[in-house]
Design a protein around this motif. Sequence first.
Motif, PDB file in Angstrom:
ATOM      1  N   VAL A  69       6.123   0.852   6.701  1.00  0.00           N
ATOM      2  CA  VAL A  69       6.092   1.277   7.888  1.00  0.00           C
ATOM      3  C   VAL A  69       5.943   2.436   7.202  1.00  0.00           C
ATOM      4  N   ALA A  73       3.371   6.143   8.908  1.00  0.00           N
ATOM      5  CA  ALA A  73       3.817   6.523  10.271  1.00  0.00           C
ATOM      6  C   ALA A  73       2.868   8.392   9.816  1.00  0.00           C
ATOM      7  N   SER A  79      -1.763   3.847   9.971  1.00  0.00           N
ATOM      8  CA  SER A  79      -0.724   2.685  10.058  1.00  0.00           C
ATOM      9  C   SER A  79      -0.824   1.772  11.127  1.00  0.00           C
ATOM     10  N   ARG A  80      -2.018   1.952  11.955  1.00  0.00           N
ATOM     11  CA  ARG A  80      -2.501   0.674  13.043  1.00  0.00           C
ATOM     12  C   ARG A  80      -2.930  -0.431  12.171  1.00  0.00           C
ATOM     13  N   PRO A  84       1.043  -7.035  11.878  1.00  0.00           N
ATOM     14  CA  PRO A  84       2.444  -6.011  12.636  1.00  0.00           C
ATOM     15  C   PRO A  84       3.563  -7.164  12.808  1.00  0.00           C
ATOM     16  N   ARG A  87       5.415  -4.650  11.059  1.00  0.00           N
ATOM     17  CA  ARG A  87       6.560  -4.052  12.189  1.00  0.00           C
ATOM     18  C   ARG A  87       7.572  -4.786  12.513  1.00  0.00           C
ATOM     19  N   GLN A  88       7.327  -5.605  12.327  1.00  0.00           N
ATOM     20  CA  GLN A  88       8.350  -6.171  13.104  1.00  0.00           C
ATOM     21  C   GLN A  88       9.960  -6.613  12.277  1.00  0.00           C
ATOM     22  N   GLY A  91      11.823  -3.175  12.266  1.00  0.00           N
ATOM     23  CA  GLY A  91      12.735  -2.946  13.299  1.00  0.00           C
ATOM     24  C   GLY A  91      13.808  -3.975  13.728  1.00  0.00           C
ATOM     25  N   GLU A  94      15.941  -2.432  10.598  1.00  0.00           N
ATOM     26  CA  GLU A  94      16.127  -0.583  10.871  1.00  0.00           C
ATOM     27  C   GLU A  94      17.504  -0.336  10.128  1.00  0.00           C
TER      28      GLU A  94
END
Length: 367
Positions: A69, A73, A79-80, A84, A87-88, A91, A94
């Motif tokens: 991730v 960036a 990155s897209r 998904p 990313r969760q 997060g 982090e």
Amino acid sequence: AFTYHEFTTWLGTVTLPLVGLGFLSLSWEILLALYRSLSIPGCCWKLWATLQWGIFTSATLGVFAISLVPFTAIDPPSSRQLWPGLRQLFGSLERFQLVASYGLFRRMTGTGGRPEVVLQGSHDGHSWTEIEFLYKPGNLSRAPPVLTPHQPRLDWQMWFAALDHHSSSPWFTSFVHRLLQGQEEVVALLQGGGCQYPFAARPPRYLRAQLYWYRFAPPGSSGLWWQRQLVGDFYPPVALGDPTLDTLLQQMGMKEQAPPRPPPTAVLPWLLLSLRQLCQPVPAPVLLWSLYSLLASVLALRALRAPLRPGAGTALARHKGPPRRGGEPGTAGGERNGHRNGHPRRREEEERAEGHGDRPKAARRRK
């Protein structure tokens, strides 16, 4: 040279292939570690090694997955394309700071000048005295010091503070507050190494900060290294008990006074604190370079002494080794033993043998 569009296009081309290359490299290391675990003799040891391999492999794959991730960036289209769920997961983890992004500054300040915060103190609010920092630009006639490999934290943060409003650097309000209180630990950050804090005898009653734009002085300037131009006020004049300062401290969440830290009682913290106080008068770059020079000298002496050890050991063994029986050939002992063990002794043995051989003949003659 290349344009910004060409650079971003190149990033979009290489980002995902680099992710694949990293995954292949990690997979090779994982398979190699599995092979080594299965090659260990003994069923129990092999099972224990395989269990360790599974634990470390799971942790490594998890860290590698969430590191994608921040790695991608730098290129938003790449990155897209990530799952998904990564990313969760990133997060949720982090706050532990397991992984982080890395990137060089796209644009460094200093080519056309750099902003600098100049801190000023006063006892009456009319005549202001500049407070010089140890390393960052301030005094126009002081040359830029050589710091490598030292990293002065306060001076480094002052550069970032000058790039934006003071509200973007909440620590600066606390820094001003501690200087107004005359806290020794904070004052020590501003004196030493030829730099004297002008309010060491009595803390200033007022403090303010102004923003200047610094440039190198042109060649031929009479003893000047810098030229500066006033940009404006960076921090308003404040004093202890001033409503402005109290409001800023309240906004930054620094109004509550923390309880005083008790003195260290354990041996290691006390030893580190004593060592820090002992080395405090020495400038940090000088201290670091002295330690590096000492280490280099020790390694050089060890390297110079290493070739002499085998020769010294051989000479010692030659002098202290046990002498051979009978002496070495060509020595005095060898000559003496050779005279005794040489031709005269061989003749005696031959005569004795002849004597034994004549006795049976004499006995037969008598018969």
